[in-house]
Motif scaffolding. Structure first.
Motif, short mmCIF file in Angstrom:
data_model
loop_
_atom_site.label_atom_id
_atom_site.label_comp_id
_atom_site.label_asym_id
_atom_site.label_seq_id
_atom_site.Cartn_x
_atom_site.Cartn_y
_atom_site.Cartn_z
N ARG A 1 0.82 -1.21 0.00
CA ARG A 1 0.00 0.00 0.00
C ARG A 1 0.86 1.27 0.00
NH1 ARG A 1 -4.08 -2.67 -1.13
NH2 ARG A 1 -5.54 -3.54 0.35
N GLN A 2 1.99 1.22 -0.70
CA GLN A 2 2.85 2.39 -0.79
C GLN A 2 2.35 3.32 -1.89
OE1 GLN A 2 6.67 0.26 -1.17
NE2 GLN A 2 7.42 1.78 0.30
N SER A 3 2.09 4.57 -1.53
CA SER A 3 1.73 5.58 -2.51
C SER A 3 2.99 6.07 -3.19
CB SER A 3 1.03 6.75 -1.81
OG SER A 3 -0.17 6.31 -1.22
N LEU A 4 2.83 6.87 -4.23
CA LEU A 4 4.00 7.39 -4.94
C LEU A 4 4.88 8.23 -4.03
CD1 LEU A 4 2.33 8.30 -8.36
CD2 LEU A 4 3.81 6.33 -7.84
N HIS A 5 4.24 9.04 -3.15
CA HIS A 5 5.05 9.86 -2.24
C HIS A 5 5.74 9.00 -1.19
CE1 HIS A 5 0.97 9.79 -0.54
NE2 HIS A 5 1.54 9.86 0.63
N ASP A 6 5.19 7.83 -0.87
CA ASP A 6 5.88 6.90 0.03
C ASP A 6 7.10 6.31 -0.68
OD1 ASP A 6 4.21 6.99 2.33
OD2 ASP A 6 2.74 5.75 1.30
N ARG A 7 6.94 6.01 -1.95
CA ARG A 7 8.06 5.44 -2.71
C ARG A 7 9.21 6.42 -2.88
NH1 ARG A 7 5.81 1.34 -7.22
NH2 ARG A 7 4.41 0.18 -5.86
N LEU A 8 8.89 7.73 -2.89
CA LEU A 8 9.95 8.74 -3.01
C LEU A 8 10.99 8.60 -1.91
CD1 LEU A 8 8.12 12.10 -3.83
CD2 LEU A 8 9.85 10.96 -5.22
N VAL A 9 10.54 8.27 -0.71
CA VAL A 9 11.45 8.21 0.43
C VAL A 9 11.51 6.82 1.06
CG1 VAL A 9 11.23 10.66 0.96
CG2 VAL A 9 9.66 9.02 2.04
N ASP A 10 10.95 5.83 0.38
CA ASP A 10 10.92 4.44 0.84
C ASP A 10 10.27 4.34 2.23
OD1 ASP A 10 11.31 1.70 0.47
OD2 ASP A 10 13.17 1.74 1.63
N SER A 11 9.04 4.87 2.32
CA SER A 11 8.29 4.80 3.58
C SER A 11 7.02 3.96 3.38
CB SER A 11 7.91 6.20 4.06
OG SER A 11 6.99 6.81 3.17
N ARG A 12 6.39 3.61 4.47
CA ARG A 12 5.12 2.88 4.45
C ARG A 12 4.22 3.46 5.53
NH1 ARG A 12 5.89 -3.00 5.88
NH2 ARG A 12 3.70 -3.07 5.30
N VAL A 13 2.91 3.37 5.31
CA VAL A 13 1.95 3.72 6.34
C VAL A 13 1.40 2.39 6.85
CG1 VAL A 13 -0.18 4.94 6.92
CG2 VAL A 13 1.39 5.89 5.20
N VAL A 14 1.63 2.14 8.13
CA VAL A 14 1.24 0.86 8.72
C VAL A 14 0.35 1.09 9.93
CG1 VAL A 14 3.33 -0.31 7.95
CG2 VAL A 14 3.30 0.76 10.19
N MET A 15 -0.31 0.03 10.34
CA MET A 15 -1.12 0.08 11.56
C MET A 15 -0.17 0.06 12.76
SD MET A 15 -4.03 0.45 10.35
CE MET A 15 -4.89 0.48 11.91
N ARG A 16 -0.49 0.86 13.72
CA ARG A 16 0.30 0.98 14.94
C ARG A 16 -0.06 -0.13 15.91
NH1 ARG A 16 -0.87 5.81 18.47
NH2 ARG A 16 -2.79 5.47 17.41
N GLY A 17 0.90 -0.51 16.74
CA GLY A 17 0.58 -1.43 17.84
C GLY A 17 -0.18 -0.67 18.90
N ARG A 18 -1.16 -1.27 19.50
CA ARG A 18 -2.00 -0.57 20.51
C ARG A 18 -1.29 -0.41 21.81
NH1 ARG A 18 -5.32 1.56 17.25
NH2 ARG A 18 -6.55 0.18 16.03
#
Length: 180
Positions: free
Chosen positions: A163-180
């Motif tokens: 689920r990496q968007s183009l702007h995530d790919r720019l900096v090699d990041s991901r948006v993930v679910m956090r641990g509670r």
């Protein structure tokens, strides 16, 4: 030969839900279910869109609130020519600080944090540095303002298992679910 719904990421074994005859849904990342809420799993697009909506409301309040107050003060003092530069500076400061600083310091903006997500480096799961968070944010702004890029960004996000968007790919990041 009936397709079975599975998470596609190894976290959730076959759930036993028939989809389409002859279709293996594990190869279709947007159909993956079950593991979406587990810590470290990719955040889904709708949750990310809801976070953007929350952050947009925050931006409007934080930017317009002080500017409306400033407008009232400047009109009373007959200094109308200061308003436009002040509005531009305040908006730029907010633009360069809110999202990048939130992502680098706490792992996400208030909208993402409220919805249980965080932005991490794809390589090691650590937080982004301010520079990387700024590049990601500016890339996101470009994607959001150019319609063709907005559609491309949504398509890439939905078709990518991480689920990496183009702007995530720019900096090699991901948006993930956090641990509670």
């Amino acid at each position: 030969m009936l397709g079975r719904m599975s998470s596609g990421d190894g976290l959730n074994p076959d759930l036993g839900t028939d989809l389409v005859p002859g279709l293996d849904s594990s190869s279709l990342p947007w159909m993956a279910v079950g593991s979406r809420s587990l810590p470290g799993s990719p955040a889904d697009v709708m949750r990310r869109a809801a976070a953007v909506a929350i952050d947009t409301v925050i931006a409007v309040v934080v930017i317009l609130g002080p500017l409306i107050a400033l407008d009232r003060m400047l009109v009373a003092a007959a200094m109308d020519d200061v308003w436009l530069p002040a509005a531009a500076v305040w908006s730029l400061v907010f633009l360069l600080l809110y999202s990048p600083l939130s992502v680098s310091r706490t792992g996400g903006t208030l909208g993402k944090r409220l919805l249980g997500m965080e932005v991490v480096r794809a390589s090691d799961g650590e937080r982004l540095a301010y520079g990387a968070a700024l590049v990601r944010h500016l890339g996101n702004l470009v994607m959001a303002t150019v319609p063709v890029l907005l559609v491309a960004n949504a398509t890439v996000t939905n078709l990518n298992a991480k689920r990496q968007s183009l702007h995530d790919r720019l900096v090699d990041s991901r948006v993930v679910m956090r641990g509670r």
